[in-house]
Structures are given as C-alpha cells and as structure tokens.
Design a protein around this motif. Structure first.
Motif, short mmCIF file in Angstrom:
data_model
loop_
_atom_site.label_atom_id
_atom_site.label_comp_id
_atom_site.label_asym_id
_atom_site.label_seq_id
_atom_site.Cartn_x
_atom_site.Cartn_y
_atom_site.Cartn_z
N ALA A 122 19.24 13.60 -35.17
CA ALA A 122 20.12 14.21 -34.17
C ALA A 122 20.99 13.18 -33.48
O ALA A 122 21.29 13.30 -32.29
CB ALA A 122 19.29 14.97 -33.13
N ALA A 127 24.43 15.59 -35.14
CA ALA A 127 24.80 16.58 -34.13
C ALA A 127 26.13 17.24 -34.45
O ALA A 127 26.30 18.46 -34.29
CB ALA A 127 24.85 15.91 -32.76
N GLU A 128 27.10 16.46 -34.91
CA GLU A 128 28.41 17.02 -35.25
C GLU A 128 28.29 17.98 -36.43
O GLU A 128 28.87 19.08 -36.41
CB GLU A 128 29.39 15.90 -35.58
CG GLU A 128 29.81 15.09 -34.38
CD GLU A 128 30.68 13.92 -34.73
OE1 GLU A 128 31.15 13.24 -33.80
OE2 GLU A 128 30.89 13.66 -35.94
N LEU A 142 17.61 21.42 -36.37
CA LEU A 142 17.92 20.01 -36.17
C LEU A 142 16.63 19.28 -35.80
O LEU A 142 16.01 19.59 -34.78
CB LEU A 142 18.97 19.88 -35.06
CG LEU A 142 19.54 18.51 -34.71
CD1 LEU A 142 20.13 17.83 -35.94
CD2 LEU A 142 20.59 18.65 -33.62
N GLU A 144 14.48 15.75 -34.99
CA GLU A 144 14.68 14.41 -34.43
C GLU A 144 13.33 13.78 -34.09
O GLU A 144 12.52 14.40 -33.40
CB GLU A 144 15.55 14.51 -33.17
CG GLU A 144 15.61 13.27 -32.32
CD GLU A 144 16.18 12.07 -33.05
OE1 GLU A 144 15.67 10.96 -32.81
OE2 GLU A 144 17.13 12.23 -33.85
N PRO A 149 17.02 13.06 -28.14
CA PRO A 149 18.04 12.52 -29.03
C PRO A 149 18.98 11.56 -28.31
O PRO A 149 19.37 11.81 -27.16
CB PRO A 149 18.80 13.77 -29.50
CG PRO A 149 17.83 14.89 -29.33
CD PRO A 149 17.02 14.53 -28.12
N ALA A 163 21.52 17.29 -25.71
CA ALA A 163 20.59 18.08 -26.53
C ALA A 163 20.59 19.54 -26.12
O ALA A 163 20.45 20.44 -26.97
CB ALA A 163 19.18 17.49 -26.42
N HIS A 166 22.83 22.04 -28.01
CA HIS A 166 22.37 22.61 -29.27
C HIS A 166 21.53 23.87 -29.03
O HIS A 166 21.74 24.92 -29.66
CB HIS A 166 21.56 21.59 -30.06
CG HIS A 166 22.33 20.37 -30.45
ND1 HIS A 166 23.37 20.42 -31.36
CD2 HIS A 166 22.22 19.08 -30.06
CE1 HIS A 166 23.86 19.21 -31.52
NE2 HIS A 166 23.18 18.37 -30.74
N LEU A 173 16.53 23.04 -32.23
CA LEU A 173 16.35 21.60 -32.10
C LEU A 173 14.89 21.30 -31.83
O LEU A 173 14.31 21.78 -30.86
CB LEU A 173 17.22 21.06 -30.95
CG LEU A 173 16.96 19.60 -30.54
CD1 LEU A 173 17.22 18.65 -31.70
CD2 LEU A 173 17.81 19.24 -29.33
N GLN A 293 31.40 18.15 -30.39
CA GLN A 293 30.26 19.02 -30.66
C GLN A 293 30.44 20.32 -29.87
O GLN A 293 30.53 20.29 -28.65
CB GLN A 293 28.96 18.33 -30.23
CG GLN A 293 28.70 17.01 -30.92
CD GLN A 293 27.53 16.26 -30.32
OE1 GLN A 293 26.55 16.86 -29.87
NE2 GLN A 293 27.61 14.94 -30.29
#
Length: 390
Positions: A122, A127-128, A142, A144, A149, A163, A166, A173, A293
């Motif tokens: 992440a 992330a992108e 996602l 991590e 992250p 974070a 997301h 996440l 993002q």
C-alpha cells in the motif's frame, strides 16, 4: 556538445513518462502516444546513436567502454548511468507488476467491473493502482504488512489519514498482513489463510538496476554511489532512480524514485559532466513528488524519511485537507499537502531550501513532543500555525 551521443536502453520504445502508467494510462484516460517524453522531431534533432531494446551488461572503467547484451561495446569519453530500478517481486510468482508500458497495458486489459484485484503493498504505487481499479469497478483488496501504510515515510497520523481514503471508498484495506505466495486463485498469507483474486498486483518496492556494474569498480551500495556533483568515478555520473548521491542541502546521502527528481538530476549530471571542474555545481535540490488517489491530490517537498516530528499546520487530517510539515533535528526538512491549492505548500518549499529553524517556522502547542527512532510511531501531530520564519 558536438560529439556523438549514444543512448542505450533495454526497452524498445522511445523514452516515455512512467507516472501516468498507474494513473491516466491504467484508467484508459490517455492513449499510449501521449506518454512520449519527446516528439520524434525533438529526438531527431539530437542526432542520436540510439540503441533501443539493448541492455547494458558491463562497464570497463579502464578502457572506457560499455558492454551490451548484443555482444557489442560502446566507447565513451563521458558516461551517465541512468538505468533506474525494477520492481521487487515475490518468490515464485508471475503476478502483475507495474513499471513498464507493457505492464500497465496488460493489467488494464484484465480490469473490469466485478473483477477481484488484490494489490500487495500500500505504498504510493499500490495505492494509486488500487484507486484506479476501484474507479473502474473492480473489487479491490489492498494488503499491507505495516500497521499503517506509508508511516515510515510520512508519519503515522498522516499515513492513517491517507489509508482512510481507501476504506471510505470501499476498498478492503488490510494492514499487518504479510503475503507469502501468489497462487493461481489469489494469495496465501503468513500464518495461514488466503485471499481469492482474479488478478494480483505486487507493489512491494523496487531494486536498483546495478547488477551490470558488479565488476566495474563502482560503489553500488543500494544504487550507484555518487558525490554531491553526481559523479561516481572520473567522467562517470549517475542520475535518476539508480543514483545514490550526497545532497548537501540535507547533509546526507539519498536515492529518490520520483519523476521530477529524475529529470532534474539528469540535467545536473549532464551539465557537470560537460563543465570545467571548477565550474561544476553541487546538486542540492528540494525533492518533490505527487500522487493522485481518488479525489486526493498529494504533494510533498523535501526529505521526509527519518524525520523526528511532524506537525499539521493547516487544515484537518479527518477531512483530508491539510498541510503537514516535518522536522529532522532542529530544521524543517519536509512538507506534505493533501487537498489544498499548490500555493499552500510552496512557502514550505522555501523554508526547506533555506534550512529554516523549526522553532521559528512552526509554533505548536505546549507539550508538543518529538518521537524518536526507537518508537513505533513515526511522529506526533500537533496543531500549529505558520510562523514568520517561513
């Protein structure tokens, strides 16, 4: 320079821009033709001895020549090493990575509404890509390994704010999770358990492309080690993601993997290579990077890693509209902004470039404490305001 310019590269394409690979190209907002860094006319004007699709495999400093994968050699009077980095991969996996044009197009072809994508890592790249996949209708998980992250780079509180974006958008996440293997139907986690996926993208960092220099005599500790002028050896310079050089502005050696930095360092290395020794200039930039993002525009200046303290000086973390500044020692060394106009952070770039004293530039509340290297958090956040020193 009026002599021969030889450009060697292992990719078959004309030089192209990489940041859009995880953004505009992955989202099908840009065509491939828009990625080119120079027009055909610009490249033709350089009259290059261009060697596309041919990797460099060795360097002989004594003979001043570069060995190529096709068995040929290229002599040089001056050399710039700009071989960049490659994605770090998980063992025994053919999962997606995102570094080249082909990587981006392959992943783009596999993303569709309802498809299950697992992104391992992440950081900014992961992330992108997760944000774009979510926008395309994919079901994104996602993963991590860190508790927060990006905390190692931007601090715990800022990392937590990024974070939350997301989770607010419906991305699953999961932090504190380590992936041990990519399987045919997803990923396997440390301690047992799996996450099912149709596609897996691994974004767990990168490795400098220095293996071809192993027997050259150059110092290649986590990149090509250079001095403040970007010189690695007499008449040999390095630039971009692969270069680890001494930045006199911060008094430390650093290697930076950002597009703006690569362009600036490439120009600095070329100028110093061609200059008289007494006319060379140290390369002492304030590094800059950005990330897109969801609806967030993240901008950052300076050297954020290894900071001692971070303070929010404008806006609100919860609203993801803020400016945070970073202290290392007694100096302002970094600034990061989310969701604010560019001018809101530019004054902090000036403070970083001037080596502004923290206590003059940032006046936080009483009890504002730094978190040292032995703590789990990367920094404490205090509500502050811009002082006259900025």
């Amino acid at each position: 320079y009026e002599g021969t310019l030889t450009l060697v590269g292992d990719e078959p394409h004309v030089p192209y821009d990489r940041p859009p690979l995880s953004k505009q190209l992955l989202a099908s907002e840009w065509d491939v033709d828009r990625l080119a860094l120079r027009t055909p006319a610009d490249l033709a004007g350089l009259d290059l001895d261009w060697r596309p699709g041919t990797a460099a495999t060795g360097l002989d400093l004594t003979e001043r020549e570069v060995r190529l994968a096709d068995g040929s050699t290229v002599p040089y009077d001056g050399l710039v090493v700009a071989t960049g980095v490659r994605p770090r991969r998980l063992p025994r996996t053919d999962a997606h990575v995102l570094r080249t044009l082909e990587d981006a197009l392959t992943l783009r072809d596999r993303l569709a509404p309802g498809r299950r994508l697992v992104v391992v890592g992440a950081g900014f790249l992961g992330a992108e890509a997760a944000a774009v996949a979510w926008r395309l209708g994919a079901r994104v998980t996602l993963l991590e390994p860190a508790p927060v992250p990006l905390a190692h780079a931007v601090g715990t509180e800022v990392g937590a704010a990024l974070a939350r974006a997301h989770r607010d958008h419906g991305v699953d996440l999961r932090t504190g999770v380590t992936v041990t293997e990519v399987t045919e139907g997803g990923v396997r986690l440390a301690g047992g358990g799996t996450v099912e996926a149709d596609e897996v993208l691994v974004a767990v960092g990168s490795v400098p492309n220095t293996e071809w220099l192993a027997d050259s005599g150059l110092d290649v500790r986590d990149g090509v080690v250079c001095d403040a002028y970007c010189e690695a050896a007499p008449n040999v310079y390095a630039a971009g993601d692969v270069a680890r050089w001494y930045n006199p502005l911060f008094g430390t050696s650093m290697r930076i993997e950002h597009r703006t930095h690569a362009a600036e360092q490439g120009m600095a290395a070329a100028r110093n290579l061609l200059a008289r020794p007494e006319a060379r200039k140290p390369f002492a930039p304030v590094p800059y990077f950005w990330s897109d993002q969801y609806d967030m525009k993240v901008r950052a200046y300076g050297h954020l890693r290894g900071h001692d303290e971070v303070a929010v000086v404008d806006g609100d973390l919860g609203e993801r509209r803020f400016v945070a500044v970073y202290r290392t020692g007694d100096r302002v060394t970094g600034a990061l902004a989310v969701g604010v106009p560019p001018k809101a952070i530019r004054q902090w770039r000036q403070a970083i470039a001037a080596g502004a004293a923290w206590h003059e530039a940032v006046r936080g509340p009483r009890g504002h404490e730094a978190v040292g290297p032995g703590h789990d958090a990367a920094g404490t956040v205090g509500r502050g305001f811009v002082g006259g020193g900025a």
